[in-house]
Design an enzyme around this catalytic site. Sequence first.
Site, mmCIF file in Angstrom:
data_model
loop_
_atom_site.group_PDB
_atom_site.id
_atom_site.type_symbol
_atom_site.label_atom_id
_atom_site.label_comp_id
_atom_site.label_asym_id
_atom_site.label_seq_id
_atom_site.Cartn_x
_atom_site.Cartn_y
_atom_site.Cartn_z
ATOM 1 C CG ASP A 97 -1.905 4.469 2.769
ATOM 2 O OD1 ASP A 97 -2.283 3.875 1.842
ATOM 3 O OD2 ASP A 97 -1.660 3.869 3.711
ATOM 4 C CD GLU A 100 -3.263 0.786 2.381
ATOM 5 O OE1 GLU A 100 -3.464 -0.552 2.366
ATOM 6 O OE2 GLU A 100 -3.570 1.714 3.025
ATOM 7 C CB THR A 120 3.158 10.128 2.689
ATOM 8 O OG1 THR A 120 4.453 10.372 3.793
ATOM 9 C CG2 THR A 120 2.757 11.465 2.175
ATOM 10 C CD GLU A 169 -3.960 6.549 5.457
ATOM 11 O OE1 GLU A 169 -4.517 5.826 5.523
ATOM 12 O OE2 GLU A 169 -3.052 6.780 6.380
ATOM 13 C CD1 TRP A 209 -6.496 3.980 13.045
ATOM 14 C CD2 TRP A 209 -5.148 5.473 12.309
ATOM 15 N NE1 TRP A 209 -6.526 4.008 11.554
ATOM 16 C CE2 TRP A 209 -5.894 4.800 11.422
ATOM 17 C CE3 TRP A 209 -4.287 6.447 12.151
ATOM 18 C CZ2 TRP A 209 -5.503 5.334 9.900
ATOM 19 C CZ3 TRP A 209 -3.820 6.835 10.954
ATOM 20 C CH2 TRP A 209 -4.580 6.312 9.746
ATOM 21 N N GLY A 234 -1.070 -8.095 12.931
ATOM 22 C CA GLY A 234 0.091 -8.111 13.717
ATOM 23 C C GLY A 234 1.667 -7.738 12.908
#
Length: 291
Positions: free
Chosen positions: A116, A114, A132, A118, A210, A142
């Site tokens: 990102d 991925e 980023t 965001e 979060w 995990g």
Amino acid sequence: MMAPFVCLISLLIMSHLCNAQAQPSPGYYPSFQVAPLGFYQGYRTLWGPQHQRLQQGTLTVWLDRSSGSGFKSLKRYQSGYFSAAIKLQPGYTAGVITSLYLSNSEDFPGHHDEVDIEFLGTTPGKPYVLQTNIYVRGSGDGRLIGRELRFNLWFDPTKGFHNYAIFWSPNDIIFFVDDVPIRRYPRKSDATFPQRPMSVYGSIWDASSWATEDGKYKANYNYQPFVGQYRNFKIAGCGPGISCRLPKVSPSGSRILSPQQVTAMAWAQRNHLVYNYCKDSRKDRTLTPEC
């Protein structure tokens, strides 16, 4: 009355402070190399269709108690330039994430890649955080190894549309904001660099656990709907069954940023970087050898 010498010194100090904060020109504009495309030329609705509206080329997505919304590219890519102009909602947006990213989570659940961009929602009076991030064969099981760099932007992203871009080549990942490179992540080893095909996604969703100050502030649906807007979509990608030449991201046409671009990136990181995973003592450095 202030003495002329003192006035001169004050003006010089103020000029220095203003210059320190002014956005430098990157000298080159990769976004000009890629033509825009209509939403349905490159994307389709993935989830929350009742929370999307396309009007005059602008896609509006929103989150309320019932759902958020997301979209996905029609094709998968293995390199390319991917961008959109995005405008965010002002006011209380804590716990809410508006995003543009690359991922192959649907193809490799549990060990996906991925890349990102965001926007982490905020509370009134505090700036949005642009995060980023890069995952390599990791998921929320995990084994997730985040490579986050976070920025407070040098403008208010709620007052207008700004261009946000990811450039992914076989050797580098570069993040751009209005053509200013803010982060370059070079390929130092196969183990720390995503290489498998990914799709392009955008979404708005509730990440109260979060998103805002490590979950201190949650999404408050008294302020719903939470809205994000996208337009000026650009895709110039290569991938399975797609042959192409990557757009130029520097004047030389190579993957190496120009000295002026490097200076602009250093300015962004010096003045606006607020978190770097490589400097987080809580992180296990053995998991991020690129640091």
